[in-house]
Design an enzyme around this catalytic site. Sequence first.
Site, PDB file in Angstrom:
ATOM      1  N   GLN A   1      -6.594  -4.299  -3.857  1.00 49.66           N
ATOM      2  CA  GLN A   1      -7.428  -4.600  -4.845  1.00 49.66           C
ATOM      3  C   GLN A   1      -8.295  -5.637  -5.001  1.00 49.66           C
ATOM      4  O   GLN A   1      -7.757  -6.997  -4.499  1.00 49.66           O
ATOM      5  CB  GLN A   1      -6.709  -4.413  -6.419  1.00 49.66           C
ATOM      6  CG  GLN A   1      -7.791  -4.116  -7.452  1.00 49.66           C
ATOM      7  CD  GLN A   1      -7.130  -3.610  -8.898  1.00 49.66           C
ATOM      8  OE1 GLN A   1      -5.989  -3.337  -8.754  1.00 49.66           O
ATOM      9  NE2 GLN A   1      -7.794  -4.014  -9.805  1.00 49.66           N
TER      10      GLN A   1
ATOM     11  N   LEU B   1      -1.457  -2.593  -3.495  1.00 50.33           N
ATOM     12  CA  LEU B   1      -2.100  -1.287  -3.570  1.00 50.33           C
ATOM     13  C   LEU B   1      -1.834  -0.625  -1.982  1.00 50.33           C
ATOM     14  O   LEU B   1      -1.430   0.516  -1.950  1.00 50.33           O
ATOM     15  CB  LEU B   1      -3.119  -1.343  -4.151  1.00 50.33           C
ATOM     16  CG  LEU B   1      -4.097   0.141  -3.672  1.00 50.33           C
ATOM     17  CD1 LEU B   1      -3.542   1.530  -4.169  1.00 50.33           C
ATOM     18  CD2 LEU B   1      -5.496  -0.314  -4.034  1.00 50.33           C
TER      19      LEU B   1
END
Length: 311
Positions: free
Chosen positions: A11, A92
């Site tokens: 992110q 992520l």
Amino acid sequence: MPKIAFLFPGQGSQYLGMGRALAENFASARDVFEEADRALGFPLSKLCFEGPAEELQLTANTQPSILAVSVAAAEVLGEQGVRADFVAGHSLGEYSALVVAGAIPFADAIRIVRKRGQYMQEAVPAGQGAMAALLGMPVAAIEDVCREAAQGEVVSTANLNSPGQVVIAGHASAVARAVELAKVRGAKRAVMLNVSAPFHCALMRPAAERLAQDLDALAIADSRMPLINNVDARGVTSAADVRDGLKRQVTAAVCWEQSMRAMHAQGVELFVEVGPGKVLSGLMRQIDRQAECLHAEGISSLQEVAARVST
């Protein structure tokens, strides 16, 4: 052919329009976006390509969007004969790495990272958590600062990104105290970050508990190549180790510098950042200026990687 590692961003690497050129020029990439749209039940691809930007920035949208663009770029690399010997992903990005390694089906991954984003966003009420970047300060000194600044609250290292860059997370007031103390103790820079939640710290425990249930229900296979995982900076291939690492990473620090050094020690000669942005390429320059790190997302950069591997 050099030993290759694919690195997948997390992110913060998102931007409006990402993935559009991939979908317009490669059928395999277009297929990835269409599968993402079907899996989620709404046009994620349109959100990536057209926005609106404020919707793309929402954590529950950002995480599947970055995963889709990263996997699409990896599909194109694979068509051009570029395949990884090792994979790693920043937070992520570990899910993107596991899709490419064959451990998690793409549709399952896109659904679970959307939930992951929702859980992480909901774990801490808005305004109560924060993150900050501390630059030019040894990790041991940062850990001392966090201990002194906590005062009964949570503040700890969240991203061990490079020798000169560590991110901390926790209660907003404790992070603010740590920032001021770090400035006094000699940090070159100590700045609060504009983030929506305090990721990778103990405040994420509610998110970790919710996600653990989903991960237990998820079909995970053994990885086709070693994943250098975030929490231990070691190579794992078994489904059990993969699942355990994904559970623990929600509240644990991302050991990125150590992960890159582990792959270098395993003989990796070429690092390829696969997906939007060049955050990981920048970190690699801080970790090891001699390491060769290319970026693969746009048409020209994909061609550059394919040409380098074929030489």
